[in-house]
Design a protein around this motif. Structure first.
Motif, PDB file in Angstrom:
ATOM      1  N   GLU A   1       0.822  -1.213   0.000  1.00 40.66           N
ATOM      2  CA  GLU A   1       0.000   0.000   0.000  1.00 40.66           C
ATOM      3  C   GLU A   1       0.853   1.258   0.000  1.00 40.66           C
ATOM      4  O   GLU A   1       0.540   2.258  -0.633  1.00 40.66           O
ATOM      5  N   LYS A   2       1.956   1.216   0.743  1.00 43.49           N
ATOM      6  CA  LYS A   2       2.825   2.387   0.803  1.00 43.49           C
ATOM      7  C   LYS A   2       3.639   2.554  -0.479  1.00 43.49           C
ATOM      8  O   LYS A   2       3.914   3.651  -0.922  1.00 43.49           O
TER       9      LYS A   2
ATOM     10  N   THR B   1       2.641   1.949  -3.372  1.00 47.07           N
ATOM     11  CA  THR B   1       1.800   2.503  -4.426  1.00 47.07           C
ATOM     12  C   THR B   1       1.173   3.840  -4.018  1.00 47.07           C
ATOM     13  O   THR B   1       0.360   4.382  -4.748  1.00 47.07           O
ATOM     14  N   ASP B   2       1.579   4.353  -2.874  1.00 49.16           N
ATOM     15  CA  ASP B   2       1.036   5.627  -2.393  1.00 49.16           C
ATOM     16  C   ASP B   2       1.760   6.776  -3.101  1.00 49.16           C
ATOM     17  O   ASP B   2       2.957   6.980  -2.920  1.00 49.16           O
ATOM     18  N   GLU B   3       1.022   7.514  -3.914  1.00 52.03           N
ATOM     19  CA  GLU B   3       1.665   8.558  -4.720  1.00 52.03           C
ATOM     20  C   GLU B   3       2.247   9.685  -3.885  1.00 52.03           C
ATOM     21  O   GLU B   3       3.168  10.380  -4.312  1.00 52.03           O
ATOM     22  N   VAL B   4       1.682   9.881  -2.700  1.00 49.04           N
ATOM     23  CA  VAL B   4       2.200  10.958  -1.852  1.00 49.04           C
ATOM     24  C   VAL B   4       3.612  10.616  -1.367  1.00 49.04           C
ATOM     25  O   VAL B   4       4.486  11.472  -1.288  1.00 49.04           O
ATOM     26  N   ILE B   5       3.840   9.339  -1.092  1.00 43.29           N
ATOM     27  CA  ILE B   5       5.189   8.927  -0.691  1.00 43.29           C
ATOM     28  C   ILE B   5       6.124   8.967  -1.899  1.00 43.29           C
ATOM     29  O   ILE B   5       7.299   9.282  -1.777  1.00 43.29           O
TER      30      ILE B   5
ATOM     31  N   GLU C   1       3.037   2.518  10.492  1.00 46.23           N
ATOM     32  CA  GLU C   1       1.642   2.776  10.122  1.00 46.23           C
ATOM     33  C   GLU C   1       1.136   4.115  10.665  1.00 46.23           C
ATOM     34  O   GLU C   1       0.225   4.703  10.109  1.00 46.23           O
TER      35      GLU C   1
ATOM     36  N   SER D   1       1.550   9.709   5.284  1.00 39.05           N
ATOM     37  CA  SER D   1       2.301   9.584   4.030  1.00 39.05           C
ATOM     38  C   SER D   1       3.142  10.826   3.729  1.00 39.05           C
ATOM     39  O   SER D   1       4.260  10.734   3.242  1.00 39.05           O
TER      40      SER D   1
ATOM     41  N   TRP E   1       6.682  10.901   5.278  1.00 39.83           N
ATOM     42  CA  TRP E   1       7.690   9.868   5.016  1.00 39.83           C
ATOM     43  C   TRP E   1       8.986  10.465   4.501  1.00 39.83           C
ATOM     44  O   TRP E   1      10.065   9.944   4.724  1.00 39.83           O
TER      45      TRP E   1
END
Lengths: 567, 325
Positions: free
Chosen positions: A154-155, A157-161, A210, A214, A217
């Motif tokens: 999930e992380k 694919t997290d665009e903010v990260i 967790e 995001s 990070w």
């Protein structure tokens, strides 16, 4: 080793001071160890390679001593030891010691078990299920479970990260936890690189990350103080000076033989080589070829030489009217003596490069057409295209336009700087005026990405995946990495077909054809594939250094008790 | 005196503001950007935009400048783009090391320079004087990076098997943790010698020439002749009457040496792998890591301004005539 997957433009900062090596006369010089395992076809298969697995397992049945410290010398400090926020290979090297991936990528690109014991595709090939080990714990004692895998996905694919390899996961719909030790990846489509895409990136601890939003990070505490589950455990980071990792007693395979590994940062290359000679560092990666002769006489050091994963090229901007004719580009390549560059500047530590795919990739076409050095032929081809020296000034011209352009490259890479001058000389012989233009690295890469150049010397670090779309496809025409505005519908068609071809032999034929089309068009003049030269202290045993990464089996390196240097 | 100091402080503040503004526009207008060097095709265009947005780099430049000024007023330095951590942390890690190196180098430079200057002046036109003058001119002319490499070759194992001094870093990384207090201290001093000497020698050379000139001028003054006529010993004449007066202009030079010493650390830190702010500055400039570049340059600027301020004030204390102007 996450960076091992990505395709990256390289700006290797080589030393700017030259030093003449001794004449090769000493018979005691060490022979380089050539350890690259031949590439097989296992890159995308879910089968293991039994020989490599047996070799890996055999170590744990053998007798070895524990103890000693390995001091690795590096030019640059890492920036983050969090896989999702790091950017340099200095960081990637350390991350791969601290964290486990689902599988271990072998030198022949096959996958071996790591965090995952086994894996299996569903009959429709859209689901990939991993069975995890139940005896892996984070260095703080908490168990590593399927929840961590899902969390990591999930992380990632997290665009903010904004993980730098986010694209690798674009074909995965979701990651599902079946139970504590079973996790399933569901894909959007069937394609050859599903396993590779699923396992790329290390698994991160959910219980520690967790609660970090995001957006935070990019500068969170974990970046500088990571807790992993790999063979080594993070101990200390002395900013700009060193990073120290120590053997993890809790590692599921038992502690690795070496007590400690210290990554010592020495920003000056001459200084780094000096410390290798005096024994203050035990290992240096990518030693410039000019130092090889001198260092190979050192009895404490063993050289490891193998093909690197980079290639160096001259890009011709196809928007420029000078380079629009295929014949002219072929003539440019033919006018260049690439062997001279290799002999003079790389001390023969390179092979002539013929095409856009690295020889280490399974789809590499060994029978590509070449354009060997032949100034006569080059002159003839140029004349056929209407380039003649009509005003007698020594430079070809056509319709009043002189064949004159600049070759850009980045400052700090001495070899590339020299290439521009050698090429200038070679092209002058056929009546072409090429002017070197050495730019500060950031400016140069910005020009390259904005396509503001006439021609440029640059290099690609090639990924493990067979991928040509980003650099060559018409779809990428307006993206920054198709630097030269290359577009050929025939290539597009072959490429697209090859990408989805599940049958390995059919795919290979297509990829071979795709390479032939590019080589025929010569949008780049492919110069050479450099060899990587690494030097390691003699006391380390069971060292398997490979093109895929120098630290591939570092958790199995050991030093005999009577030769150990440190505690 | 108070108005003098106040006026000086005001000038310093204006200087810093100017520095901050010029730095801001220079680095933002330089070609390239923070993502160029690390960019790779696996990063999508959308992600690239998001990264720029998260650092506020998608805004027009004047707006970025305004928010930069606002954050400076709150003393917030923001986040480093390339180092993935708060800028303040990166500075806190490296600033003490740079101050340690540069202050030691400055003291070494001053003491060496003054001593050599006195010796040369007292023995004016002797062979010793000529040798000292020639060697100081030579040292002054050698660029620091070259001097550093020369030292590496001579004293850190470059030539033959002589490895007297450690070639890089602040401590012996392998053994430091297991050392006792005095061993640690000795280890730190050993690591300081080469970088310190590299910075200090060039500066010492220039100070010695200043010192020699000043002392020679002072010695020719009437009051020195009077002192000699009174029958004072030569030692008393030079140290009590000559030196005290000749040292005054040197105070100004301390202020002027600061920027030179700091720019010296930038080079020397790279040659000797000293984990200081000079290296942070160089990396940040190449990587276009705007937040860190601005903060580090502001730091260096502030240190130089503070040094000059101190020199001005000291000078005014010693020489009351300055306060009048």
């Amino acid at each position: 080793m996450q960076k091992s997957t990505a395709l990256v433009l390289i700006a290797l900062l080589a030393a700017s001071l030259s030093c003449t090596p001794k004449q090769p006369s000493d018979q005691t010089a060490s022979k380089p160890v050539e350890s690259a395992t031949p590439v097989t076809d296992r890159g995308t298969s879910e089968d293991l390679n039994p020989q490599l697995e047996e070799k890996w397992e055999a170590f744990y049945r053998s007798k070895y001593d524990t103890g000693d410290t390995l001091v690795v010398g590096t030019i640059g400090d890492a920036e983050s030891l969090n896989d999702l926020t790091h950017v340099t290979s200095s960081a990637a090297d350390i991350i791969s010691l601290l964290f486990l991936q689902l599988t271990r990528t072998n030198p022949d690109f096959s996958h071996g078990p790591a965090l995952a014991r086994s894996w299996q595709f569903s009959p429709d090939h859209l689901e990939l299920t991993f069975k995890l080990r139940d005896d892996v714990t984070w260095h703080d004692g908490v168990k590593t479970t399927a929840q961590d895998v899902k969390f990591t996905f999930e992380k990632q694919t997290d665009e903010v990260i904004a993980w730098s390899a986010i694209k690798w996961k674009e074909n995965i719909k979701e990651c599902v936890v079946v139970d504590d030790t079973t996790v399933k990846f569901i894909f959007k489509k069937v394609y050859p690189y599903q396993l590779m895409d699923a396992v790329v990136g290390v698994i991160l601890p959910k219980h520690l990350l967790e609660k970090v939003p995001s957006a935070e990070w990019k500068s969170c505490e974990f970046n500088r103080n990571p807790i992993g589950n790999g063979p080594f455990k993070f101990k200390e980071w002395r900013a700009k000076e060193a990073i120290e990792v120590v053997a993890s007693e809790k590692f599921y395979r038992g502690r690795p033989p070496l007590n400690r590994i210290i990554f010592k940062v020495v920003p000056d290359q001459e200084n780094l080589v000096l410390q290798l000679k005096t024994g203050q560092i035990d290992f240096m990666e990518q030693v410039p070829p000019k130092f090889f002769e001198e260092l190979s006489h050192n009895r404490d050091l063993v050289p490891y030489v193998f093909p690197s994963r980079t290639y160096v090229y001259i890009a011709w901007n196809l928007k420029n009217s000078l380079f629009q004719s295929k014949k002219v580009r072929q003539a440019l390549t033919t006018a260049m003596d690439r062997q001279e560059i290799i002999d003079a500047r790389l001390y023969k530590f390179a092979e002539i490069c013929k095409g856009p795919i690295s020889p280490i990739i399974w789809a590499y076409n060994p029978n590509l057409p070449d354009f060997p050095y032949d100034p006569e032929k080059a002159r003839k081809w140029l004349a056929e295209e209407g380039w003649k020296d009509s005003d007698g000034d020594g430079i070809l011209d056509k319709d009043g336009k002189r064949f004159e352009f600049t070759i850009q490259t980045n400052q700090g890479n001495k070899i590339r700087e020299d290439i521009t001058v050698i090429v200038q000389n070679q092209l002058k012989k056929v009546g072409i005026s090429a002017k070197p233009l050495i730019l500060e690295a950031n400016t140069f890469f910005s020009n390259l990405n904005k396509k503001e150049f006439e021609s440029a010397v640059a290099g690609w670090f090639v990924g493990l995946k067979m991928e040509m779309t980003t650099i060559w496809h018409s779809r990428s025409l307006n993206d920054k990495f198709n630097h030269v505005y290359y577009s050929n519908p025939e290539f597009d068609a072959v490429n697209d077909q090859a990408c989805d071809e599940m049958d390995r032999e059919k795919a290979r034929k297509l990829w071979w054809r795709a390479q032939e089309i590019i080589v025929e068009d010569q949008p780049y003049t492919f110069l050479y594939v450099p060899k990587q030269i690494n030097f390691l202290h003699r006391r380390f045993k069971n060292v398997q250094m490979e093109t895929i990464g120098w630290s591939y089996n570092i958790e199995q390196w050991w030093a005999p008790k009577d030769q150990q240097k440190y505690r | 005196m108070r108005t003098f100091i106040l006026r000086r402080l005001l000038v310093s503040a204006v200087t810093l503001f100017g520095l901050l503004t010029i730095n801001f526009f220079i680095i933002h207008l330089a070609p390239g950007g923070p993502l160029e060097i690390f960019d790779n095709p696996d990063m999508s265009a959308e992600v690239r935009k998001l990264i720029l947005k998260s650092y506020g780099l998608d805004q027009p430049l004047p707006i970025q400048y305004w928010s930069y000024l606002k954050s400076m007023c709150r003393l917030e330095f923001g986040y480093s783009i390339a180092k993935k951590r708060p800028v303040a942390d990166e500075i806190l890690d490296t600033l003490p090391n740079t101050i340690q190196l540069s202050m030691l180098a400055l003291s070494l430079e001053l003491s060496l320079g003054i001593i050599i200057g006195i010796v040369a002046a007292v023995r004016q036109d002797s062979h010793l004087d000529k040798t000292l003058r020639l060697s100081s001119l030579t040292l002054y002319s050698i660029p620091e990076f070259y001097l550093g490499l020369l030292f590496l070759l001579l004293f850190a194992g470059g030539v033959g098997a002589l490895a007297w001094l450690p070639p890089s870093g602040m401590v012996d990384l392998v053994a430091y943790d297991s050392m006792g207090f005095f061993e640690k201290l000795a280890d730190r001093i050993l690591h300081l010698i080469l970088p310190c000497m590299t910075i200090a020698l060039g500066g010492a050379a220039s100070i010695s020439r200043y010192m020699r000139g000043q002392l020679l001028e002072v010695i020719r003054q009437d009051y020195i002749r009077t002192a000699r006529a009174k029958g004072l010993s030569e030692r008393a004449v030079i140290f009590k009457h000559g030196l005290r007066n000749a040292l005054m202009p040197i105070i100004t030079i301390i202020g002027l040496s600061l920027p030179v010493v700091f720019s010296g650390t930038v080079i020397v830190e790279n040659v000797f792998g000293w984990p200081g702010m000079g290296r942070v500055a160089v990396d940040a400039a190449f990587q276009r890591d705007y937040p860190i570049f601005l903060a580090v340059n502001l730091m260096f600027g502030a240190l130089v301004v503070a040094g000059n301020l101190l020199a001005d004030i000291l000078y005014a204390v010693v020489d009351p005539r300055v306060r009048l102007s």
